[in-house]
Design an enzyme around this catalytic site. Structure first.
Site, PDB file in Angstrom:
ATOM      1  N   ASN A 289       0.872  -1.181   0.000  1.00  0.00           N
ATOM      2  CA  ASN A 289       0.000   0.000   0.000  1.00  0.00           C
ATOM      3  C   ASN A 289       0.907   1.229   0.000  1.00  0.00           C
ATOM      4  OD1 ASN A 289      -1.776   2.067   0.486  1.00  0.00           O
ATOM      5  ND2 ASN A 289      -2.311   1.425   2.568  1.00  0.00           N
TER       6      ASN A 289
ATOM      7  N   LYS B  53       0.121   4.295  -0.276  1.00  0.00           N
ATOM      8  CA  LYS B  53      -0.475   5.517   0.289  1.00  0.00           C
ATOM      9  C   LYS B  53      -0.215   6.693  -0.670  1.00  0.00           C
ATOM     10  CE  LYS B  53       0.012   3.325   4.758  1.00  0.00           C
ATOM     11  NZ  LYS B  53       0.230   3.416   6.181  1.00  0.00           N
TER      12      LYS B  53
ATOM     13  N   HIS C 116      -9.311   1.406   5.304  1.00  0.00           N
ATOM     14  CA  HIS C 116      -8.003   1.579   5.940  1.00  0.00           C
ATOM     15  C   HIS C 116      -8.165   2.558   7.109  1.00  0.00           C
ATOM     16  CE1 HIS C 116      -3.838   2.701   6.615  1.00  0.00           C
ATOM     17  NE2 HIS C 116      -3.498   1.607   5.966  1.00  0.00           N
TER      18      HIS C 116
ATOM     19  N   GLU D  35      -6.456   4.947   8.071  1.00  0.00           N
ATOM     20  CA  GLU D  35      -6.239   6.362   7.719  1.00  0.00           C
ATOM     21  C   GLU D  35      -7.485   6.956   7.077  1.00  0.00           C
ATOM     22  OE1 GLU D  35      -2.620   5.714   5.532  1.00  0.00           O
ATOM     23  OE2 GLU D  35      -1.634   5.135   7.403  1.00  0.00           O
TER      24      GLU D  35
ATOM     25  N   GLU E 276      -4.919  -4.508  10.948  1.00  0.00           N
ATOM     26  CA  GLU E 276      -3.884  -3.482  11.082  1.00  0.00           C
ATOM     27  C   GLU E 276      -4.069  -2.737  12.400  1.00  0.00           C
ATOM     28  OE1 GLU E 276      -2.050  -2.469   7.021  1.00  0.00           O
ATOM     29  OE2 GLU E 276      -3.572  -0.991   7.461  1.00  0.00           O
TER      30      GLU E 276
ATOM     31  N   GLY F 212       3.152   2.610  10.686  1.00  0.00           N
ATOM     32  CA  GLY F 212       4.122   3.686  10.461  1.00  0.00           C
ATOM     33  C   GLY F 212       4.897   4.086  11.703  1.00  0.00           C
TER      34      GLY F 212
ATOM     35  N   SER G  32       4.008  -1.967  10.282  1.00  0.00           N
ATOM     36  CA  SER G  32       5.463  -2.047  10.428  1.00  0.00           C
ATOM     37  C   SER G  32       6.036  -3.418  10.062  1.00  0.00           C
ATOM     38  CB  SER G  32       5.887  -1.633  11.843  1.00  0.00           C
ATOM     39  OG  SER G  32       5.517  -0.275  12.076  1.00  0.00           O
TER      40      SER G  32
HETATM   41  P1  13P Z   1       3.426   0.524   7.645  1.00  0.00           P
HETATM   42  O1  13P Z   1       3.917  -0.766   7.046  1.00  0.00           O
HETATM   43  O2  13P Z   1       4.149   1.733   7.110  1.00  0.00           O
HETATM   44  O3  13P Z   1       3.376   0.470   9.132  1.00  0.00           O
HETATM   45  O4  13P Z   1       1.913   0.729   7.139  1.00  0.00           O
HETATM   46  C1  13P Z   1       1.008  -0.295   7.309  1.00  0.00           C
HETATM   47  C2  13P Z   1      -0.212   0.048   6.544  1.00  0.00           C
HETATM   48  O5  13P Z   1      -0.969   0.939   6.925  1.00  0.00           O
HETATM   49  C3  13P Z   1      -0.478  -0.690   5.315  1.00  0.00           C
HETATM   50  O6  13P Z   1      -1.752  -0.428   4.850  1.00  0.00           O
END
Ligand code: 13P
Length: 260
Positions: free
Chosen positions: A11, A13, A101, A103, A173, A179, A219
């Protein structure tokens, strides 16, 4: 036990212009071998602006990398300035679409009801949803992880057939692990994903729960991928930061357990 081929998804983003995306997919495709694709399905989820470029690249070079998107609206068309419809994604040969997601839920106000509408629309357009669920740090510390994720599963899958649920992907997640460089321990991720599978069984039956693929995200890095992917209920990974660089993403794909 049902065969659930791992799905390793990148992903991206809001990263990579279409030119950068092309270079990343080319480099990733050089790094991955046939045996890697036998062990795992591999999808990349670029920004909307790069979807057409990556579709063309996958098509022209006959790559085994699968095209995914990060989001869509649920209506096929209409007065929704700035939005992209599932019909538009299907026309670009998108296979997987992320829905819900954290976010999108936290920053753009997506509710469980919206996630459910999107999941239905993605399926109705012949694509596969990757429906994300996960708890905040406060919810985790209050011992509410299972209640939170099972509530999200129930609401997000409302009104779907068992067959539809059995063919889709859920991503666990934990929000505090996204992140942050903090990942759930493999044991913790396994336990919560087993409980998500139980929640799927409650809403859609045992057969659907046996075939639904459940990814872990938060992560995931080359150093921790093998241990996470070796867990019995974990059917792949949804990778953010480490998927931006093929030198990191390829070893994560290659950490998927080899069968046979
Ligand atoms: P990270 O791998 O950067 O922690 O992000 C995970 C994520 O949100 C994947 O959709």
């Amino acid at each position: 036990m049902a065969e659930r081929k791992p799905l390793i998804s990148g992903n991206w983003k809001m990263h990579h212009t279409h030119l950068e995306a092309i270079r990343v997919v080319q480099k990733l495709s050089y790094a991955l071998k046939d045996t890697d694709y036998e062990a795992a399905d591999v999808s990349v989820h670029p920004a909307f602006t790069a979807l057409r470029a990556i579709q063309t690249l996958i098509d022209a070079d006959r790559l085994s990398i699968i095209l995914g998107a990060q989001h869509c609206h649920w209506e096929p068309k209409g007065a929704f300035t700035g939005e992209v419809s599932p019909t538009m994604l299907a026309a670009l040969q998108v296979t997987y679409v992320i829905a819900g997601h954290s976010e999108r839920r936290e920053l753009f106000g997506e509710t469980d009801e919206v996630v459910n509408l999107k999941v239905k629309a993605i399926l109705a357009n012949g694509m596969t949803p990757i429906m994300c669920v996960g708890e905040t740090l406060d919810e985790r510390e209050a011992g509410d992880t299972d209640a939170k994720v099972s509530g999200q599963v129930k609401a997000g899958l409302e009104g779907l057939t068992a067959e539809q649920v059995g063919g889709m992907v859920v991503a666990y997640e934990p929000i505090w692990a996204i992140g942050t460089g903090r990942n759930a321990t493999p044991d913790d991720a396994q336990a919560t994903i087993a409980s998500i599978r139980g929640a799927v069984a409650n809403v859609a039956g045992a057969d659907a729960a046996a075939t639904v693929r459940i990814q872990y995200g938060g992560s995931v890095k080359p150093a921790n991928a093998a241990e996470i992917l070796a867990q019995p209920d974990i059917d792949g990974a949804l990778v953010g930061g480490a998927s931006l660089d093929p030198d990191e993403f390829a070893p994560i794909v290659q950490a998927a357990p080899r069968r046979g």
